[in-house]
Design a protein around this motif. Structure first.
Motif, PDB file in Angstrom:
ATOM      1  N   TRP A  63       0.855  -1.182   0.000  1.00 63.06           N
ATOM      2  CA  TRP A  63       0.000   0.000   0.000  1.00 63.06           C
ATOM      3  C   TRP A  63       0.897   1.239   0.000  1.00 63.06           C
ATOM      4  O   TRP A  63       1.903   1.297   0.706  1.00 63.06           O
ATOM      5  N   ASP A  80      -2.933   5.388  -0.033  1.00 61.92           N
ATOM      6  CA  ASP A  80      -3.980   4.382  -0.217  1.00 61.92           C
ATOM      7  C   ASP A  80      -4.832   4.181   1.030  1.00 61.92           C
ATOM      8  O   ASP A  80      -5.969   3.694   0.945  1.00 61.92           O
ATOM      9  N   LYS A 100      -8.649   2.881   1.170  1.00 63.93           N
ATOM     10  CA  LYS A 100      -8.788   1.448   1.448  1.00 63.93           C
ATOM     11  C   LYS A 100      -9.227   1.164   2.882  1.00 63.93           C
ATOM     12  O   LYS A 100      -9.793   0.103   3.157  1.00 63.93           O
TER      13      LYS A 100
END
Length: 689
Positions: free
Chosen positions: A269, A273, A277
């Motif tokens: 990641w 992100d 996420k």
């Protein structure tokens, strides 16, 4: 891949449960005294009615099992614990002999002051809860979601390790591990793991059994008791809300089996992100407070926990989160708070969770804490006094022989393609093996240890270690860095580094004895060495190439054969049932079982090679296998044994000793015949490497 038996940087829960954190020294075991050959062991064992082909573990260790009681302050007892206990006594004596007026700022002064501050219980009682008040006041002052994110970030510690120590546990909401990037061997990266639980694993929050329901009730009562001791009102209501939050956190956690799957943990990641996420947590504030504001790349080992916990930050009332942080601060530092807090902690983690009837003496707990805070400084003291150059040289020779034996085994595999063999041989060729102690000791020059400030010392030591780990980011990996202190009774394979560590403290009887025969030593420490080498080629280690990169270097046919053999071993161990309602988890323990199997096989081959072409005598063959069986002698209280089966990647010791049933040489050595319980027909014996 994993530590041979125990994990090193234990969390508070693990430390309370195991108490083997403190590390090492040597006292002879009752049936295998210092300088005594393992071949002497069967004299007593052979008189027992059990046949080695029916129960090899009891054949070797039956007399010891009958004559030995688990100490009142332990949840289990055996070869590892006995050696660690004796080593700890040596180390304690070394520390207590340090002059109180050692040079200011010297490591000897740091070690002595840390230990003596921990031992000064009267000073801790006199200060009461005052040393923790600033932390609790700061938590109480959280006013908004940004403040909560900062507090959660400030609590982050480098207290997990999914590969080297198989340690997935932290009381903090998340745990940090800094290590070589799975996908890029040239750099270190920050790994984030799930956390936030006061009990060992999500299974304790979800399993619907009378025992687990009872433990959940005991844990909630423990939370309430800690709040009450700290002077909080509505302790029962706070405890109920904190426990409910932990149940929600646990629901998003990966299982122990999934946690052990490297492929499932390899989730790259970018810093940007996290907001998309795992919405709900102010990640920018979190990372800034955690000292990770400049870190662009992460590997998220447990993505469902990141997503689930972040959502809870947004949905659960701020007051509950403040209570969560306050409880875990109290719980985490309870060992250096007034006696009532330490006793309450033991009542749950020692007695209720592990079945241990009596808390260890304060000196043992002080040593455990000192080892954790200043591991290399203590390790230096131990090595200088108790580890000889002669022992190091002999073990290094054994390592050379076992690596050579493993290489020969690879060459002889009829199922492996030449290109796969070449990759496997490259791993062996470039393997770094550290024996005894690291080439470069950690410096503690930046750690402030204040005599009389036990809690402050503990806090500063954790922060110092955390800063050390953060400093690795942006630097190339050090392949020769150690993951274990020299005074620990353990060994480890480090897959990202393609390296092994064999601490000085395990290089003692019953594992290694400079006065014993080659047969006994190859069956003991030789099998340990083989075990750790084999981790490079187990179901997880085989996913890493010679540079430590996570890469598929197998042909499809080779991988299929390996997986088929692995399934055989899963089935073999899953058939073992230590309790009527609980069997060994063959999949969870597969990596360790593969390493045991390949390790003892390679050690036996190396022992044969050490005979310089002369066939090993039957007595020596038996001594080899008995040396292996003695190394696994162990007893555990039922609560601790059940916890191990649920959460530990290592199978119970008696079944690890039974690994010998897969080796052809074991059968004639003990005249094992069809119809005996451990007998396997040649085609049923699991053969991997």
């Amino acid at each position: 891949m994993h530590g041979f038996r125990f994990s090193w940087r234990r969390t508070p829960v693990q430390a309370a449960i195991a108490l083997t954190l403190a590390g090492a020294t040597l006292a002879a075991l009752p049936a295998l005294a210092h300088g005594q050959d393992a071949a002497a062991a069967p004299a007593a064992a052979s008189a027992a009615p059990v046949l080695p082909g029916d129960d090899f573990y009891s054949y070797v260790n039956g007399d010891w099992m009958r004559a030995t009681a688990i100490p009142a302050d332990r949840s289990s007892w055996g070869s590892f614990a006995m050696l660690a206990e004796a080593s700890n006594k040596r180390i304690t004596a070394l520390i207590e002999a340090l002059p109180a007026a050692a040079g200011q700022g010297s490591e000897a002064r740091q070690v002595g002051d840390f230990y003596r501050s921990w031992m000064d219980e009267s000073a801790i009682e006199a200060k009461g809860w005052a040393p923790l008040r600033p932390m609790l006041t700061k938590i109480n002052g959280i006013r908004d979601q940004a403040g909560l994110a900062r507090a959660l970030g400030e609590s982050l510690r480098a207290d997990v390790d999914p590969l080297n120590a198989t340690n997935f546990y932290t009381e903090n909401l998340f745990g940090l591990w800094v290590a070589q990037d799975l996908n890029d061997p040239t750099r270190n990266v920050a790994y984030l793991l799930q956390g936030g639980l006061g009990m060992p694993d999500r299974a304790y929050y979800a399993t619907d059994s009378a025992r687990m329901q009872g433990l959940r009730a005991s844990y909630q009562a423990h939370i309430a008791a800690m709040f009450k001791l700290a002077g909080y009102g509505d302790a029962a209501g706070r405890a109920a809300r904190v426990f409910a939050l932990e149940q929600q956190i646990a629901a998003s956690h990966a299982s122990r089996e999934d946690s052990a799957d490297v492929a499932k943990g390899n989730n790259a990641w970018r810093a940007g992100d996290f907001a998309s996420k795992a919405p709900g947590l102010d990640w920018q504030a979190f990372f800034q407070a955690a000292g990770l504001g400049a870190q662009a790349d992460f590997i998220v080992w447990h993505p469902t926990a990141m997503t689930g916990s972040a959502a809870l930050v947004a949905s659960v009332p701020l007051a509950t989160w403040k209570d969560f942080l306050a409880f875990h601060a109290i719980n985490h530092f309870s060992t250096v708070l007034p006696r009532a807090a330490a006793e309450q902690r033991f009542a749950f983690y020692g007695s209720a969770l592990s079945g241990t009837p009596q808390q260890s003496p304060r000196s043992k707990r002080a040593l455990a804490a000192t080892n954790a805070a200043l591991s290399d400084a203590v390790g230096k003291l131990y090595v200088e006094r108790y580890f000889s150059p002669e022992s190091k040289a002999r073990v290094q020779d054994m390592v050379t022989n076992i690596v050579a034996a493993f290489s020969r085994r690879i060459d002889k595999l009829d199922w492996m393609a030449p290109q796969t063999k070449a990759q496997a041989q490259e791993k062996l060729k470039t393997l770094y093996v550290g024996v005894g102690y690291p080439e470069h000791w950690t410096s503690y020059a930046g750690l402030r240890v204040v005599r009389g400030d036990a809690l402050g010392n503990a806090q500063r030591a954790e922060q110092f270690h955390y800063r050390q780990e953060l400093a690795k980011l942006g630097t190339p990996p050090d392949r020769k860095a150690w993951a274990m202190p020299a005074q620990l009774v353990n060994a480890v394979n480090l897959p990202l580094q393609n390296a092994l560590n064999f601490p000085a403290a395990i290089l003692q009887p019953p594992f290694f004895d400079a006065k014993a025969s080659d047969a006994a030593n190859y069956g003991g420490i030789g099998a340990t060495i083989g075990h750790e080498i084999s981790h490079s080629f187990d179901d997880q280690g085989a996913q890493f190439d010679a540079q430590g990169k996570l890469r598929d270097w197998w042909t499809p046919a080779d991988l299929a054969h390996f997986q088929a053999a692995s399934r055989q071993l899963v089935a073999q161990f899953s058939a073992y049932k230590p309790f009527p309602d609980l069997a060994v988890n063959g999949q969870l323990t597969l990596s360790e079982n593969l390493a045991d199997l390949a390790g003892v096989a390679a050690a036996y081959d190396a022992f044969a090679l050490s005979q310089e072409g002369k066939p090993a005598q039957p007595e020596a063959q038996r001594a080899f296998f008995i040396g292996y069986g003695v190394s696994w002698r162990s007893k555990a209280r039922e609560a601790a044994a059940r916890q191990q089966i649920l959460t530990d990647g290592h199978a119970p010791a008696q079944y690890r000793a039974a690994t010998v049933r897969n080796l052809d040489a074991w059968y004639p050595a003990f005249d094992v015949q069809p119809g005996q319980q451990l007998y396997l027909a040649p085609e049923q014996r699991v053969r991997v490497w």
